[in-house]
Structure formats: structure tokens, C-alpha cells
Design an enzyme around this catalytic site. Structure first.
Site, short mmCIF file in Angstrom:
data_model
loop_
_atom_site.label_atom_id
_atom_site.label_comp_id
_atom_site.label_asym_id
_atom_site.label_seq_id
_atom_site.Cartn_x
_atom_site.Cartn_y
_atom_site.Cartn_z
N HIS A 168 36.03 -20.57 -33.51
CA HIS A 168 36.65 -19.36 -33.67
C HIS A 168 37.26 -18.64 -32.66
O HIS A 168 38.11 -17.68 -32.62
CB HIS A 168 35.65 -18.14 -34.14
CG HIS A 168 35.08 -18.48 -35.29
ND1 HIS A 168 35.55 -17.88 -36.48
CD2 HIS A 168 34.13 -19.25 -35.98
CE1 HIS A 168 34.76 -18.07 -37.62
NE2 HIS A 168 33.95 -19.25 -37.33
N ASP A 380 42.68 -14.03 -27.75
CA ASP A 380 41.90 -13.94 -28.79
C ASP A 380 42.02 -15.01 -29.53
O ASP A 380 43.35 -15.57 -29.73
CB ASP A 380 42.32 -12.66 -29.47
CG ASP A 380 40.83 -11.95 -29.94
OD1 ASP A 380 39.95 -12.58 -30.20
OD2 ASP A 380 40.99 -10.82 -30.17
P1 ADQ Z 1 35.50 -11.08 -32.39
O1 ADQ Z 1 35.72 -11.19 -30.96
O2 ADQ Z 1 34.46 -10.18 -32.71
O3 ADQ Z 1 35.56 -12.42 -33.28
P2 ADQ Z 1 37.90 -9.90 -34.10
O4 ADQ Z 1 38.43 -10.89 -34.89
O5 ADQ Z 1 38.84 -8.72 -33.58
O6 ADQ Z 1 37.19 -10.21 -32.77
O7 ADQ Z 1 36.67 -9.04 -34.87
C1 ADQ Z 1 36.23 -7.81 -34.69
C2 ADQ Z 1 35.28 -7.42 -36.03
O8 ADQ Z 1 34.55 -6.28 -35.51
C3 ADQ Z 1 36.33 -6.94 -36.91
O9 ADQ Z 1 35.80 -7.31 -38.25
C4 ADQ Z 1 36.12 -5.48 -36.86
O10 ADQ Z 1 36.37 -4.70 -38.21
C5 ADQ Z 1 34.96 -5.36 -36.33
N1 ADQ Z 1 34.63 -4.04 -35.52
C6 ADQ Z 1 35.48 -3.63 -34.44
N2 ADQ Z 1 35.17 -2.60 -34.07
C7 ADQ Z 1 34.14 -1.99 -34.94
C8 ADQ Z 1 33.41 -0.81 -34.92
N3 ADQ Z 1 33.46 0.29 -34.13
N4 ADQ Z 1 32.67 -0.67 -35.96
C9 ADQ Z 1 32.84 -1.48 -37.05
N5 ADQ Z 1 33.14 -2.81 -36.96
C10 ADQ Z 1 34.00 -2.75 -35.80
C11 ADQ Z 1 35.55 -13.94 -32.99
C12 ADQ Z 1 37.03 -14.13 -32.16
C13 ADQ Z 1 38.18 -13.84 -32.74
C14 ADQ Z 1 38.29 -14.23 -34.10
C15 ADQ Z 1 37.08 -14.11 -34.90
C16 ADQ Z 1 37.06 -14.62 -36.48
O11 ADQ Z 1 36.70 -13.77 -30.99
O12 ADQ Z 1 39.29 -14.27 -31.97
O13 ADQ Z 1 39.34 -13.61 -34.84
O14 ADQ Z 1 35.83 -14.34 -34.37
O15 ADQ Z 1 37.26 -16.01 -36.28
#
Ligand code: ADQ
Length: 492
Positions: A168, A380
């Protein structure tokens, strides 16, 4: 084994954790992009999800997890981790070595040799747990950098199942990956899976370049059915599979009447000011500090933007027991209070900061209400927030500002405004362009983004990966002994 166990997903965390509180055991939802994506997939395909569910175990905990399974419509199988394993495998190898190194932040790495043995040990135990569910028709789909070695441990058992690994987070180029003291066994471990998938073509290319540079016995073969690495007796399919979201779920929630009412209320509170939204897991790779500095730069140098915009910054707590993350939280909070101290005026607070998990509907209310989503990670793998924002923009008038270093920039560049998150001036200018963009251009851009995401959702991602697994002939791989002459480095 029942048919629903044919898909066996392994990740570090289950989608729920069980914690002991003063009132008894409590089940909480895990957060983060991996959980968001896999929960959607398993709800559709069923199967079993193997992962860590917190330190608690025993009768009541088992019952709570069974209840949660009914709610999620798939089985969850917790694997316990000791306090020492959490320190050395999770905080240590995973988050003090691989996470920073693979995000190009090698100065944050702590290459403690004890972490490597813990990593191998925990990978072996998760492989044992997966093996208990594996049968002829099953496919073990392992997720992320915590588990580069499970494929090899499964092969040692000669199980009649296929295996796949999806990373990921980004995969670094050779000049960075080579810093890892365990670079050879790590790469060899990844080549023990039948399919290895990355988020972007760049990550795939970096991996293949590392294989060519570090494993002299390996050859990369491009065939009509994809790229394969031949290594010893192994033939491994390597491809990119950009992850996505459940587009329709976000769009449907965004269209609900009660969401429309809350969006209107949120916008009214801002009295015509543009709403700029940041949504991040608390992590130094997400560029929250850099974004706040750019916001301050904008308010200092473009005074006409004062009172014209409000930044809503939502941060979900993450890795709170790691000191570096606690320090980051303090730095973010200090900057928010400095900016608010410098610019607040009667009736206007420039930054509204929320440090908590939002439920899906609350999150979508913010996505739909925001005029601009400011998604600027320093690096990311993909970044699902950028995609969730577009899916929730049912009115199609919002603007996405996206870091050029997010994996999603490769797919969303045609509709988003791309920025370098380290460039304060460019970040501020992008914000102003987004706020001043004519509605026709906004609708055109958002329409493009939403069309792409509607046609490329999380189920297409899962299907593409599982298809790659289905089309391989696993048997030839599984019957081969794991240790052969070309694999001398695996002993480490
Ligand atoms: P993450 O590093 O966790 O994922 P991201 O893909 O942006 O990063 O996902 C974050 C998740 O957390 C989103 O679904 C978002 O809705 C949720 N989120 C953020 N803030 C929130 C809040 N205050 N309340 C509730 N939910 C919140 C890792 C990798 C990424 C990759 C994903 C999936 O680092 O690059 O996109 O896996 O493969």
C-alpha cells in the site's frame, strides 16, 4: 473449509480493535486507508481476515469479535502480539525502518538488528494462522510492508493455494532501498509470492530496478500477459494495481437528504467564506505541518484572503504510542494556535482543527461542503482522501489540490491542481487559484475526476489483483523447495 474462506486476507490490523475500559471491553473501528479499502472488498467477497485486534484475549473478547463478524459479514481471525513484538516488529521494524525509508525519510530510520528477528518471527506466526484456512481453492492475499515474508513461510508448508502481496505504501528506488541492511532477504521474501502488486507504475519500476541491482540471479521478463521476475525456480508476476474507493457508497451518502441539510448548515456557519479542507491520518508523511505553514504564508502575503477562507483540518489519531507521532501532534497544535493567534478576528477563526475519528457520514458532510480539498502529502502510496473527496462532490463544484507525490496524482492529474508540498509559494498560489476558479472550469475538472473514479473503484482494483492470481499456475511454484542455490542470502 467453507467456500467463504477461499479468500484469505492478511494485514497487520483487523478492522476492529478490542480494548479494556473502566466499563468493560469496548470494540472500536480501526482507521486508515488499508482498512477502508479491504473492508469494502471483504463485505463483497466474504472470506476471512487475519490480523491483530488489540492486546486483549479470552472468552469475552472472542465473543465480541464473533458479534463484529456478523456485522461485517465476513470472518475475522485475531492473531495476538506480545508487548515485545509490538515494540520490535510493529513500532520497530515496520514503523522505525520500513515506513520512513520507503517514504524517502531515511534520517528517521533506526536500523536495530533485533527488529529484523522480531519481523521474521511475527511473519511466521501470521503465516501459520493463514495456513490454517488455506485449501485448494484459496488465495492468500497479504497486505503491506509488515508482511514481506509470509509468502516464503507459506511455501515451506507446500500448501495448495495461491499467494499475493500488495504494497500500500511506495516502493523506493535502488539508491534508497539499498540502505536497508536486510535488502536481499526482503526482496527474496517478496519474490516468494505468486503475484506482487504496487500502487503505481513508478513503484513497480522501482521494485524491478531493485531486483535487477540486488539479486544478480534474477531476470525481468516482459510478456504479453504482464511483467514476470524469474528467480531460481520462481516465476513471479509483478504489476501495478492502483487502489481506489467504493465510489457509489460515498456518492450515495453524499446525496442523502440529512447530509444535504448538514452541508447547508456548515456552509452557512462560514457566511460565504470558502471552505478549505484537510483530512489526514496523523503522520509526518501527510505534510500537515507543511500545509499549515503554506496557509500562514498565504495569509501573510495575500491579506485579501483573510476572512475570505477558513481551513478545516481533520486529523484522525494514529500510532499515538510512538513518541515521534506525539511530537508531531504537538507541533501541529502549536502551529494551529500560532496561526489563529496571529490572524483571528471578531467572527473569524482561520483554522478549525479537529483531532478525532469522524464517522462516514460526518466525513462526507465535510467533503461535500468543502470548496477546496487540500491534499498534500510529502509522499503517499496512493491517498484515498483525494478520491473520497471527489466521490462525495455530487454537486461537482469543488476543486482538488493534490500533491504531485501522492500515488493518486498519476490518475487524477487531469482534473486536480498539482503542487509540490514543499513549495509554500506554489501551495499558496494553488489555493488562491482554486478559490478564484470560474464555476465552469471547476465543474469540468470535477466531472473528469468523478468519471474516472466511477469507472475505477475499489472492486475493480480487487478484481484486477485476484484475476492476476487466478491466471497463474500456482502448482509449479508451490512444489518447488523454498531453498535453492540462487537463494543463499535468505539465511539472514
Ligand atoms: P493511509 O496512510 O492511512 O493509507 P489514506 O489513503 O489517505 O492514507 O487513507 C486515510 C483514511 O483514513 C481514509 O479512508 C480517510 O477517510 C480516513 N480518515 C482520515 N482522517 C479521518 C478522520 N478524521 N476521521 C475518520 N476517518 C479519517 C495507506 C497508504 C496510502 C494508501 C492506503 C490504501 O499510506 O497511501 O492510499 O493505505 O492503500
Amino acid at each position: 473449509m467453507s467456500t467463504e474462506n477461499r479468500l484469505i486476507v492478511v494485514s497487520h490490523r483487523l478492522p476492529i480493535s478490542v480494548e479494556r475500559t473502566a466499563e468493560g471491553y469496548q470494540v472500536t473501528a480501526s482507521s486508515g486507508g488499508l482498512v477502508t479499502a479491504l473492508d469494502s472488498v471483504l463485505r463483497k467477497y466474504a472470506g476471512v481476515w487475519i490480523g491483530y485486534a488489540g492486546e486483549e484475549s479470552g472468552g469475552d473478547v472472542g465473543r465480541l469479535i464473533e458479534l463484529a463478524c456478523l456485522d461485517h459479514s465476513y470472518r475475522m481471525e485475531p492473531v495476538p502480539l506480545s508487548a515485545e513484538e509490538i515494540t520490535k516488529f510493529y513500532h520497530g521494524f515496520s514503523n522505525e525502518i520500513v515506513w520512513p525509508l520507503f517514504h524517502d525519510l531515511q534520517s528517521r530510520c533506526n536500523f536495530d538488528p533485533e527488529y529484523w528477528s522480531a519481523y521474521r518471527e511475527v511473519n511466521r506466526r501470521f503465516a501459520d494462522a493463514a495456513a490454517r484456512f488455506a485449501s485448494d481453492n484459496s488465495f492468500v492475499w497479504v497486505h503491506d510492508y509488515h508482511f514481506g515474508l509470509i509468502g516464503g513461510y507459506l511455501r515451506e508448508k507446500n500448501l495448495p493455494c495461491g499467494t499475493g502481496f500488495f504494497q500500500h505504501i511506495p516502493f523506493p528506488p535502488p539508491d534508497i532501498f539499498e540502505k536497508l541492511p536486510w535488502r536481499t532477504p526482503m526482496l527474496e521474501g517478496m519474490l516468494d509470492y505468486d503475484v506482487v502488486g504496487f500502487q503505481t507504475e513508478r513503484d513497480q519500476r522501482n521494485f524491478l530496478e531493485c531486483v535487477s541491482a540486488i539479486l544478480p540471479g534474477a531476470s525481468v521478463v516482459k510478456r504479453s500477459d504482464g511483467v514476470h521476475v524469474h528467480y531460481g525456480s520462481r516465476c513471479v508476476r509483478v504489476a501495478s494495481f492502483p487502489i481506489s474507493i467504493d465510489f457509489h457508497e460515498f456518492a450515495d451518502v453524499a446525496s442523502r437528504d440529512e447530509v444535504t441539510v448538514r452541508v447547508r448548515a456548515l456552509r452557512q456557519e462560514q457566511q460565504g467564506r470558502k471552505i478549505i479542507l484537510g483530512v489526514d491520518r496523523l503522520d509526518y508523511t501527510k505534510g500537515i505541518v507543511e500545509r499549515l505553514r503554506a496557509f500562514r504564508h498565504m495569509l501573510r502575503h495575500w491579506p485579501q484572503m483573510k476572512r475570505a477562507v477558513t481551513l478545516l483540518q481533520l486529523v484522525v489519531p494514529s500510532r499515538a504510542d510512538i513518541p515521534k507521532y506525539r511530537e508531531l501532534k504537538e507541533e501541529v497544535e502549536r502551529l494551529v494556535s500560532e496561526i489563529n493567534g496571529e490572524f483571528s478576528d471578531v467572527g473569524w477563526v482561520p483554522v478549525h482543527y479537529f483531532y478525532r475519528a469522524f464517522d462516514r457520514e460526518e466525513l462526507v458532510v465535510h467533503y461535500r461542503a468543502a470548496d477546496v480539498a487540500w491534499v498534500t502529502p510529502l509522499k503517499d502510496g496512493m491517498n484515498l482522501v483525494s478520491k473520497e473527496y471527489c466521490a462525495s462532490q455530487v454537486g461537482e463544484t469543488g476543486v482538488l489540490i493534490l500533491s504531485e507525490f501522492a500515488g493518486s496524482a498519476a490518475q487524477l492529474r487531469h482534473g486536480a491542481l498539482l503542487v509540490n508540498p514543499n513549495d509554500q509559494q506554489a501551495m499558496a498560489e494553488a489555493l488562491i487559484s482554486a478559490c478564484e476558479m470560474p464555476v465552469t472550469e471547476r465543474v469540468w475538472r470535477m466531472g473528469q475526476l468523478r468519471r474516472y473514479l466511477r469507472e475505477n473503484d475499489v472492486y475493480d482494483w480487487a478484481e484486477a489483483f485476484l484475476d492476476a492470481g487466478r491466471t497463474l499456475s500456482f502448482q509449479s511454484c508451490i512444489t518447488t523447495p523454498p531453498a535453492d542455490a540462487a537463494r543463499a542470502g535468505m539465511q539472514g
